[in-house]
Write a protein that holds these residues in place. Structure first.
Motif, PDB file in Angstrom:
ATOM      1  N   GLU A  72       0.923  -1.186   0.081  1.00 26.20           N
ATOM      2  CA  GLU A  72       0.014  -0.052   0.000  1.00 26.20           C
ATOM      3  C   GLU A  72       0.807   1.454  -0.033  1.00 26.20           C
ATOM      4  O   GLU A  72       1.876   1.308   0.539  1.00 26.20           O
ATOM      5  CB  GLU A  72      -0.957  -0.071   1.196  1.00 26.20           C
ATOM      6  N   ALA A  73       0.377   2.434  -0.830  1.00 32.89           N
ATOM      7  CA  ALA A  73       1.010   3.636  -0.545  1.00 32.89           C
ATOM      8  C   ALA A  73       0.818   4.124   0.964  1.00 32.89           C
ATOM      9  O   ALA A  73      -0.102   4.269   1.464  1.00 32.89           O
ATOM     10  CB  ALA A  73       0.468   4.675  -1.558  1.00 32.89           C
ATOM     11  N   LYS A  74       1.912   4.593   1.352  1.00 36.84           N
ATOM     12  CA  LYS A  74       2.122   5.152   2.816  1.00 36.84           C
ATOM     13  C   LYS A  74       2.368   6.678   2.625  1.00 36.84           C
ATOM     14  O   LYS A  74       1.592   7.259   3.608  1.00 36.84           O
ATOM     15  CB  LYS A  74       3.219   4.702   3.500  1.00 36.84           C
ATOM     16  N   ALA A  75       2.920   7.079   1.702  1.00 35.50           N
ATOM     17  CA  ALA A  75       3.330   8.846   1.998  1.00 35.50           C
ATOM     18  C   ALA A  75       3.986   9.245   0.440  1.00 35.50           C
ATOM     19  O   ALA A  75       4.103   8.415  -0.417  1.00 35.50           O
ATOM     20  CB  ALA A  75       4.309   8.903   3.265  1.00 35.50           C
ATOM     21  N   GLU A  76       3.891  10.509   0.543  1.00 31.04           N
ATOM     22  CA  GLU A  76       4.686  11.329  -0.409  1.00 31.04           C
ATOM     23  C   GLU A  76       5.618  12.097   0.153  1.00 31.04           C
ATOM     24  O   GLU A  76       5.627  12.760   1.296  1.00 31.04           O
ATOM     25  CB  GLU A  76       3.731  11.964  -1.172  1.00 31.04           C
ATOM     26  N   ILE A  77       6.985  11.835  -0.614  1.00 27.17           N
ATOM     27  CA  ILE A  77       8.338  12.304   0.172  1.00 27.17           C
ATOM     28  C   ILE A  77       8.737  13.433  -1.094  1.00 27.17           C
ATOM     29  O   ILE A  77       8.717  12.859  -2.091  1.00 27.17           O
ATOM     30  CB  ILE A  77       9.182  11.224   0.376  1.00 27.17           C
ATOM     31  N   ARG A  78       9.334  14.521  -0.761  1.00 27.97           N
ATOM     32  CA  ARG A  78       9.738  15.321  -1.646  1.00 27.97           C
ATOM     33  C   ARG A  78      11.081  15.524  -1.277  1.00 27.97           C
ATOM     34  O   ARG A  78      11.483  15.855  -0.074  1.00 27.97           O
ATOM     35  CB  ARG A  78       9.272  16.877  -1.447  1.00 27.97           C
ATOM     36  N   ILE A  79      11.823  15.304  -2.262  1.00 30.30           N
ATOM     37  CA  ILE A  79      13.537  15.289  -2.024  1.00 30.30           C
ATOM     38  C   ILE A  79      14.070  16.560  -2.958  1.00 30.30           C
ATOM     39  O   ILE A  79      13.682  16.695  -4.176  1.00 30.30           O
ATOM     40  CB  ILE A  79      14.299  13.842  -2.579  1.00 30.30           C
ATOM     41  N   ARG A  80      14.798  17.243  -2.088  1.00 32.19           N
ATOM     42  CA  ARG A  80      15.232  18.342  -2.566  1.00 32.19           C
ATOM     43  C   ARG A  80      17.082  18.566  -2.591  1.00 32.19           C
ATOM     44  O   ARG A  80      17.220  17.997  -1.404  1.00 32.19           O
ATOM     45  CB  ARG A  80      14.761  19.503  -1.817  1.00 32.19           C
ATOM     46  N   ASP A  81      17.647  19.330  -3.278  1.00 31.31           N
ATOM     47  CA  ASP A  81      19.229  19.545  -3.152  1.00 31.31           C
ATOM     48  C   ASP A  81      19.161  20.847  -2.265  1.00 31.31           C
ATOM     49  O   ASP A  81      18.534  21.845  -2.638  1.00 31.31           O
ATOM     50  CB  ASP A  81      19.554  19.834  -4.560  1.00 31.31           C
ATOM     51  N   ILE A  82      19.576  20.702  -1.228  1.00 30.03           N
ATOM     52  CA  ILE A  82      19.902  21.808  -0.272  1.00 30.03           C
ATOM     53  C   ILE A  82      21.114  22.704  -0.377  1.00 30.03           C
ATOM     54  O   ILE A  82      21.246  23.677   0.439  1.00 30.03           O
ATOM     55  CB  ILE A  82      19.456  21.319   1.330  1.00 30.03           C
ATOM     56  N   GLY A  83      21.835  22.050  -1.462  1.00 33.50           N
ATOM     57  CA  GLY A  83      22.934  23.012  -1.910  1.00 33.50           C
ATOM     58  C   GLY A  83      24.438  22.107  -1.705  1.00 33.50           C
ATOM     59  O   GLY A  83      24.320  21.093  -0.878  1.00 33.50           O
ATOM     60  N   GLY A  84      25.151  22.290  -2.759  1.00 29.03           N
ATOM     61  CA  GLY A  84      26.256  21.497  -2.876  1.00 29.03           C
ATOM     62  C   GLY A  84      25.943  20.042  -3.233  1.00 29.03           C
ATOM     63  O   GLY A  84      26.991  19.115  -3.018  1.00 29.03           O
ATOM     64  N   GLY A  85      24.934  19.825  -3.842  1.00 29.21           N
ATOM     65  CA  GLY A  85      24.706  18.355  -4.412  1.00 29.21           C
ATOM     66  C   GLY A  85      24.263  17.333  -3.206  1.00 29.21           C
ATOM     67  O   GLY A  85      24.040  16.251  -3.177  1.00 29.21           O
ATOM     68  N   VAL A  86      23.765  18.117  -2.126  1.00 31.47           N
ATOM     69  CA  VAL A  86      23.243  17.259  -0.919  1.00 31.47           C
ATOM     70  C   VAL A  86      21.746  17.085  -0.888  1.00 31.47           C
ATOM     71  O   VAL A  86      21.107  18.306  -0.948  1.00 31.47           O
ATOM     72  CB  VAL A  86      23.789  17.950   0.390  1.00 31.47           C
ATOM     73  N   LEU A  87      21.188  15.917  -0.836  1.00 30.10           N
ATOM     74  CA  LEU A  87      19.898  16.084  -0.923  1.00 30.10           C
ATOM     75  C   LEU A  87      19.121  15.552   0.468  1.00 30.10           C
ATOM     76  O   LEU A  87      19.733  14.822   1.384  1.00 30.10           O
ATOM     77  CB  LEU A  87      19.430  14.818  -1.718  1.00 30.10           C
ATOM     78  N   ASN A  88      18.070  16.271   0.960  1.00 25.78           N
ATOM     79  CA  ASN A  88      17.362  15.999   2.060  1.00 25.78           C
ATOM     80  C   ASN A  88      15.861  15.606   1.601  1.00 25.78           C
ATOM     81  O   ASN A  88      15.521  16.182   0.494  1.00 25.78           O
ATOM     82  CB  ASN A  88      17.370  16.993   3.024  1.00 25.78           C
ATOM     83  N   GLY A  89      15.047  15.022   2.279  1.00 23.11           N
ATOM     84  CA  GLY A  89      13.690  14.834   1.861  1.00 23.11           C
ATOM     85  C   GLY A  89      12.707  14.646   3.120  1.00 23.11           C
ATOM     86  O   GLY A  89      13.206  14.455   4.263  1.00 23.11           O
ATOM     87  N   ALA A  90      11.627  15.185   2.933  1.00 24.30           N
ATOM     88  CA  ALA A  90      10.480  15.421   3.696  1.00 24.30           C
ATOM     89  C   ALA A  90       9.259  15.027   3.343  1.00 24.30           C
ATOM     90  O   ALA A  90       8.808  14.859   2.263  1.00 24.30           O
ATOM     91  CB  ALA A  90      10.466  17.087   4.282  1.00 24.30           C
ATOM     92  N   LEU A  91       8.505  14.296   4.476  1.00 22.50           N
ATOM     93  CA  LEU A  91       7.206  13.573   4.374  1.00 22.50           C
ATOM     94  C   LEU A  91       6.199  14.859   4.008  1.00 22.50           C
ATOM     95  O   LEU A  91       5.818  15.670   4.966  1.00 22.50           O
ATOM     96  CB  LEU A  91       6.892  12.743   5.518  1.00 22.50           C
ATOM     97  N   GLU A  92       5.829  14.923   2.843  1.00 20.18           N
ATOM     98  CA  GLU A  92       4.903  15.880   2.438  1.00 20.18           C
ATOM     99  C   GLU A  92       3.106  15.604   2.691  1.00 20.18           C
ATOM    100  O   GLU A  92       2.612  16.550   2.915  1.00 20.18           O
ATOM    101  CB  GLU A  92       5.075  16.265   0.948  1.00 20.18           C
ATOM    102  N   LYS A  93       3.043  14.284   2.481  1.00 18.06           N
ATOM    103  CA  LYS A  93       1.679  13.859   2.603  1.00 18.06           C
ATOM    104  C   LYS A  93       1.466  12.375   2.896  1.00 18.06           C
ATOM    105  O   LYS A  93       2.360  11.751   2.474  1.00 18.06           O
ATOM    106  CB  LYS A  93       0.969  14.239   1.092  1.00 18.06           C
ATOM    107  N   ARG A  94       0.855  12.294   3.905  1.00 18.89           N
ATOM    108  CA  ARG A  94       0.633  10.866   4.601  1.00 18.89           C
ATOM    109  C   ARG A  94      -0.429  10.172   3.867  1.00 18.89           C
ATOM    110  O   ARG A  94      -1.754  10.937   3.595  1.00 18.89           O
ATOM    111  CB  ARG A  94       0.262  10.948   5.926  1.00 18.89           C
ATOM    112  N   LEU A  95      -0.591   9.242   3.515  1.00 20.19           N
ATOM    113  CA  LEU A  95      -1.737   8.253   2.718  1.00 20.19           C
ATOM    114  C   LEU A  95      -2.162   7.029   3.348  1.00 20.19           C
ATOM    115  O   LEU A  95      -3.090   6.477   2.965  1.00 20.19           O
ATOM    116  CB  LEU A  95      -1.104   7.885   1.400  1.00 20.19           C
ATOM    117  N   SER A  96      -1.513   6.605   4.432  1.00 21.36           N
ATOM    118  CA  SER A  96      -1.927   5.494   5.057  1.00 21.36           C
ATOM    119  C   SER A  96      -3.411   5.631   5.769  1.00 21.36           C
ATOM    120  O   SER A  96      -3.474   6.808   6.231  1.00 21.36           O
ATOM    121  CB  SER A  96      -0.836   5.018   6.148  1.00 21.36           C
TER     122      SER A  96
END
Length: 145
Positions: free
Chosen positions: A36-60
């Protein structure tokens, strides 16, 4: 003249393809146990090629909108799960289409795992592996256009 215009059109039309070969973007994670789909996560470059990701929407179905990360043991303890940064510090491996070196948090148990992300199927899917030592599991996330 025509060759220059054709080259510009080609490069402009190819740019979205290049952008797809990265984990940056919006992803739907699928529970590897239930399918089952659990969530939507947005992954972004925060600078210098470093990626972080945050839970944007919960689907459970059982997700509570005001739920917080009680199990977290770092600066995320007590923070709302919605909007929670679950991916931190991933970087592209030299000469490979793999991002690693970061951590991924499982907000259900508060554990941080070593992270490895690999775009597959031309960037339509993302293999996300969290591990502790030799033990881990891989989920396949689906890109949301």
């Amino acid at each position: 003249m025509y060759q220059a215009v054709a080259a510009i059109v080609f490069v402009a039309s190819a740019a979205p393809v290049w952008a797809q070969a990265t984990p940056e973007g919006l992803w739907r994670n699928i529970d590897d146990k239930t399918g089952e789909a659990k969530a939507e996560i947005r992954i972004r470059d925060i600078g210098g090629g470093v990626l972080n990701g945050a839970l944007e929407k919960r689907l459970s179905k059982d997700a509570k909108p005001d739920e917080v990360c009680d199990e977290c043991s770092d600066d995320r303890k007590g923070k709302p799960i919605l909007g929670l940064e679950i991916i931190r510090g991933a970087k592209k491996a030299d000469g490979k289409e793999v991002w690693e070196g970061g951590k991924i948090l499982d907000p259900e148990n508060g554990r941080n795992y070593t992270l490895r992300m690999t775009p597959v199927e031309g960037g339509k899917k993302l293999e996300v592996r969290g591990s502790i030592g030799p033990f881990g599991r891989t989920q396949t996330w689906i890109r949301i256009q």
